[in-house]
Enzyme design. Structure first.
Site, PDB file in Angstrom:
ATOM      1  N   GLU A 114       1.193  -1.353   8.292  1.00 51.49           N
ATOM      2  CA  GLU A 114       0.387  -0.222   8.777  1.00 51.49           C
ATOM      3  C   GLU A 114       0.292  -0.092  10.308  1.00 51.49           C
ATOM      4  O   GLU A 114       0.686   0.909  10.888  1.00 51.49           O
ATOM      5  CB  GLU A 114      -1.025  -0.363   8.189  1.00 51.49           C
ATOM      6  CG  GLU A 114      -2.066   0.587   8.735  1.00 51.49           C
ATOM      7  CD  GLU A 114      -1.814   2.026   8.338  1.00 51.49           C
ATOM      8  OE1 GLU A 114      -1.571   2.287   7.160  1.00 51.49           O
ATOM      9  OE2 GLU A 114      -1.885   2.897   9.223  1.00 51.49           O
ATOM     10  N   GLY A 145      -8.141  20.181  20.233  1.00 53.41           N
ATOM     11  CA  GLY A 145      -7.757  21.561  19.950  1.00 53.41           C
ATOM     12  C   GLY A 145      -8.262  22.463  21.055  1.00 53.41           C
ATOM     13  O   GLY A 145      -8.653  21.994  22.127  1.00 53.41           O
ATOM     14  N   GLY A 146      -8.284  23.755  20.797  1.00 54.72           N
ATOM     15  CA  GLY A 146      -8.727  24.695  21.830  1.00 54.72           C
ATOM     16  C   GLY A 146     -10.239  24.776  21.957  1.00 54.72           C
ATOM     17  O   GLY A 146     -10.745  25.403  22.884  1.00 54.72           O
ATOM     18  N   ASP A 187       0.472   3.715   6.054  1.00 51.42           N
ATOM     19  CA  ASP A 187       0.743   3.363   4.656  1.00 51.42           C
ATOM     20  C   ASP A 187       0.439   4.530   3.721  1.00 51.42           C
ATOM     21  O   ASP A 187       1.337   5.122   3.125  1.00 51.42           O
ATOM     22  CB  ASP A 187      -0.106   2.153   4.246  1.00 51.42           C
ATOM     23  CG  ASP A 187       0.489   0.848   4.732  1.00 51.42           C
ATOM     24  OD1 ASP A 187       1.693   0.825   5.050  1.00 51.42           O
ATOM     25  OD2 ASP A 187      -0.238  -0.149   4.806  1.00 51.42           O
ATOM     26  N   GLN A 202       0.780  -1.247   0.000  1.00 52.62           N
ATOM     27  CA  GLN A 202       0.000   0.000   0.000  1.00 52.62           C
ATOM     28  C   GLN A 202       0.807   1.291   0.000  1.00 52.62           C
ATOM     29  O   GLN A 202       0.491   2.227  -0.749  1.00 52.62           O
ATOM     30  CB  GLN A 202      -0.968   0.017   1.202  1.00 52.62           C
ATOM     31  CG  GLN A 202      -1.875   1.222   1.193  1.00 52.62           C
ATOM     32  CD  GLN A 202      -2.852   1.328   2.356  1.00 52.62           C
ATOM     33  OE1 GLN A 202      -3.420   2.365   2.578  1.00 52.62           O
ATOM     34  NE2 GLN A 202      -3.070   0.261   3.099  1.00 52.62           N
TER      35      GLN A 202
HETATM   36  N1  COA Z   1      12.184  -9.841  -9.000  1.00 49.36           N
HETATM   37  C1  COA Z   1      12.918 -10.573  -8.152  1.00 49.36           C
HETATM   38  N2  COA Z   1      12.829 -10.455  -6.820  1.00 49.36           N
HETATM   39  C2  COA Z   1      11.947  -9.556  -6.341  1.00 49.36           C
HETATM   40  C3  COA Z   1      11.154  -8.751  -7.180  1.00 49.36           C
HETATM   41  C4  COA Z   1      11.296  -8.927  -8.568  1.00 49.36           C
HETATM   42  N3  COA Z   1      10.587  -8.212  -9.446  1.00 49.36           N
HETATM   43  N4  COA Z   1      10.382  -7.963  -6.401  1.00 49.36           N
HETATM   44  C5  COA Z   1      10.682  -8.263  -5.126  1.00 49.36           C
HETATM   45  N5  COA Z   1      11.622  -9.210  -5.088  1.00 49.36           N
HETATM   46  C6  COA Z   1      12.239  -9.815  -3.910  1.00 49.36           C
HETATM   47  C7  COA Z   1      13.007  -8.833  -3.061  1.00 49.36           C
HETATM   48  O1  COA Z   1      14.251  -8.552  -3.639  1.00 49.36           O
HETATM   49  C8  COA Z   1      13.121  -9.599  -1.752  1.00 49.36           C
HETATM   50  O2  COA Z   1      14.167 -10.527  -1.851  1.00 49.36           O
HETATM   51  P1  COA Z   1      15.269 -10.741  -0.669  1.00 49.36           P
HETATM   52  O3  COA Z   1      14.488 -10.969   0.587  1.00 49.36           O
HETATM   53  O4  COA Z   1      16.038 -11.926  -1.131  1.00 49.36           O
HETATM   54  O5  COA Z   1      16.076  -9.509  -0.579  1.00 49.36           O
HETATM   55  C9  COA Z   1      11.822 -10.397  -1.730  1.00 49.36           C
HETATM   56  O6  COA Z   1      11.239 -10.272  -3.034  1.00 49.36           O
HETATM   57  C10 COA Z   1      10.814  -9.972  -0.709  1.00 49.36           C
HETATM   58  O7  COA Z   1      10.689  -8.558  -0.652  1.00 49.36           O
HETATM   59  P2  COA Z   1      10.218  -7.874   0.699  1.00 49.36           P
HETATM   60  O8  COA Z   1      10.173  -6.416   0.511  1.00 49.36           O
HETATM   61  O9  COA Z   1      11.052  -8.398   1.834  1.00 49.36           O
HETATM   62  O10 COA Z   1       8.710  -8.424   0.804  1.00 49.36           O
HETATM   63  P3  COA Z   1       7.947  -9.090   2.045  1.00 49.36           P
HETATM   64  O11 COA Z   1       6.633  -9.508   1.509  1.00 49.36           O
HETATM   65  O12 COA Z   1       8.748 -10.113   2.733  1.00 49.36           O
HETATM   66  O13 COA Z   1       7.750  -7.866   3.068  1.00 49.36           O
HETATM   67  C11 COA Z   1       6.985  -5.661   3.677  1.00 49.36           C
HETATM   68  C12 COA Z   1       6.742  -6.919   2.827  1.00 49.36           C
HETATM   69  C13 COA Z   1       5.953  -4.638   3.273  1.00 49.36           C
HETATM   70  C14 COA Z   1       6.849  -6.007   5.170  1.00 49.36           C
HETATM   71  C15 COA Z   1       8.412  -5.139   3.397  1.00 49.36           C
HETATM   72  O14 COA Z   1       8.571  -4.964   2.010  1.00 49.36           O
HETATM   73  C16 COA Z   1       8.714  -3.831   4.101  1.00 49.36           C
HETATM   74  O15 COA Z   1       8.964  -3.776   5.310  1.00 49.36           O
HETATM   75  N6  COA Z   1       8.710  -2.724   3.339  1.00 49.36           N
HETATM   76  C17 COA Z   1       9.054  -1.413   3.841  1.00 49.36           C
HETATM   77  C18 COA Z   1       7.928  -0.833   4.671  1.00 49.36           C
HETATM   78  C19 COA Z   1       6.628  -0.785   3.954  1.00 49.36           C
HETATM   79  O16 COA Z   1       6.502  -0.237   2.882  1.00 49.36           O
HETATM   80  N7  COA Z   1       5.600  -1.317   4.621  1.00 49.36           N
HETATM   81  C20 COA Z   1       4.232  -1.090   4.247  1.00 49.36           C
HETATM   82  C21 COA Z   1       3.741  -1.913   3.189  1.00 49.36           C
HETATM   83  S1  COA Z   1       2.118  -1.355   2.841  1.00 49.36           S
END
Ligand code: COA
Length: 415
Positions: free
Chosen positions: A139, A247-248, A168, A17
């Site tokens: 979030e 607020g106030g 988010d 998001q």
């Molecule tokens: N091709 C190849 N690999 C890809 C890719 C693509 N097109 N897109 C994503 N990936 C890989 C990433 O490189 C990562 O690999 P790694 O763990 O080996 O480095 C993997 O996919 C997972 O990515 P990640 O961001 O860790 O996803 P997740 O589902 O495990 O975590 C979140 C999701 C949101 C918790 C995390 O991305 C995060 O903390 N983001 C920052 C904060 C944020 O935006 N949070 C709110 C989300 S609404």
């Protein structure tokens, strides 16, 4: 009509998001947003909270309008070569991977600068530098860590998260502003820069009035507009204030006619000082205008509970829209509690483009929010979200790949 961000090309490496909200907003301002998704899977939200089997969820469609989608395996050497070309051809990269993921893919800040020194690299992370910098965040974690949850809810209940996605979507908004500012600065420096919006920081920015109150509390030991005053004890941290205004001008949510069966038959009522005489007349307490227990804002702070109880006796005799009409005639600030059903059906929000109906090839018609920022020289037409990889061929061709190469990469599952 031209658009504010015409000519800006964005490599949208976002998912879920926070990041997609940011890039959708930039697309609404006219940027060409190319969303890069994992081949075969795409953004996880395409499949989350589905209401129609095998169709992109509303979660996905409502965050990814006006974008193009290409699929790419960014860990495959050939995929990395495509990304190199995209970086060279875009102005901004936006990403919200877990901390370190972009580096692990090989796209460090140094590498990106080598490829395109003008590129703005914008990231959402859960936390900025500090003990939690490496944490993955969603979030509600941000709402809790940013001070929102501890200050939301009622004094006798647990901390509470809000329905507004301030962690988010709120962070996405902050990041979009950072990107536009970086693009503006690039006009004079010729250089890109890193832009970071941490979700904790964004939530705290939106909760700044509570940091204000923390310091007031530490200095004075009491906050007279809080419901804890005058009867209850204040601790050493800002307490939850229920529906007090913050607020106030004291305010509260009051029942209206029908509250017994309608969970949204309520109105927010603000007893603004300037209209106190009008409030007294409307509720049938003209004596309160001069009664010294009620006549001044300072005196009223000692009696807010009985004052709002008396006003509520009046609001309960009318429905929330009648209350709104009557109070508005006297400039008494108030707001009906609108359900999502009422908002979805409100004609004026459709007319203003705040809520729009979009047609989608597999989903059919659905409602979404339009651009909340209206500009006189850059209008927004909301177009549907892309299907997974819908624009892979056209973007690959733009990057200089021939039909055979594209075909071969598809066979190898690079795209
Ligand atoms: N091709 C190849 N690999 C890809 C890719 C693509 N097109 N897109 C994503 N990936 C890989 C990433 O490189 C990562 O690999 P790694 O763990 O080996 O480095 C993997 O996919 C997972 O990515 P990640 O961001 O860790 O996803 P997740 O589902 O495990 O975590 C979140 C999701 C949101 C918790 C995390 O991305 C995060 O903390 N983001 C920052 C904060 C944020 O935006 N949070 C709110 C989300 S609404």
């Amino acid at each position: 009509m031209s658009k504010a961000l015409d000519g800006v090309r964005i490599l949208d490496f976002t998912h879920v998001q926070s990041g997609p909200t940011c890039t959708q907003l930039l697309a609404w301002f006219g940027a060409d947003v190319i969303k890069v998704e994992r081949a075969g899977e795409g953004d996880a939200t395409r499949g989350q909270l589905r209401d129609i089997p095998d169709v992109d969820s509303l979660y996905f469609t409502m965050l990814n309008h006006n974008k193009r989608s290409i699929t790419l395996d960014a860990k495959n050497p050939k995929g990395k070569a495509v990304l190199d070309k995209l970086i060279k051809n875009c102005d901004v990269m936006v990403e919200n991977f877990a901390p370190g993921a972009l580096d692990r893919m090989g796209f460090t800040w140094e590498r990106i600068q080598e490829l395109n020194p003008r590129m703005v690299v914008a990231s959402v992370k859960g936390f900025g530098p500090g003990p939690y910098v490496d944490c993955k965040v969603y979030e509600n974690v941000a709402q809790c860590a940013g001070g929102s949850a501890s200050t939301t809810g009622f004094d006798d209940g647990p901390p509470m998260v809000t329905g507004a996605q301030i962690g988010d979507s709120g962070t996405g908004l902050h990041l979009a502003l950072g990107i536009v500012a970086a693009l503006y600065q690039r006009n004079t420096t010729g250089r890109g820069q890193k832009v970071l919006a941490a979700m904790q920081d964004s939530v705290l920015n939106l909760c700044r009035v509570k940091l204000r109150d923390q310091q007031r509390l530490e200095r004075t030991g009491v906050m007279k507009e809080y419901p804890q005053y005058p009867d209850q004890h204040f601790g050493d941290a800002v307490p939850r204030a229920g529906n007090a205004s913050g607020g106030g001008q004291p305010g509260s949510i009051l029942k209206c006619k029908g509250w017994e069966t309608d969970p949204n038959a309520y109105i927010y009522f603000i007893t603004q000082g300037a209209v106190w005489p009008a409030v007294c007349k409307v509720i049938g307490e003209p004596g309160w205008i001069t009664d010294e227990a009620y006549a001044t804002p300072a005196a009223r702070l000692l009696h807010l509970k009985p004052i709002f109880a008396r006003i509520e006796q009046w609001t309960m005799t009318k429905d929330k829209f009648e209350v709104m009409d009557i109070l508005n005639a006297y400039d008494i600030p108030c707001g009906p509690i609108l359900s999502m059903k009422e908002i979805a059906e409100e004609p004026s929000l459709r007319e203003s483009g705040t809520i729009v109906e979009v047609d989608h090839p597999t989903r059919g018609k659905y409602l979404t929010v339009g651009n909340p920022i209206k500009m006189s020289d850059s209008s927004t037409e909301v177009t549907r979200s892309p299907l997974l990889g819908e624009h892979t061929d056209e973007v690959m061709a733009f990057l200089g790949y021939g039909a055979e190469e594209i075909h071969a990469m598809r066979d190898e599952k690079v795209i």
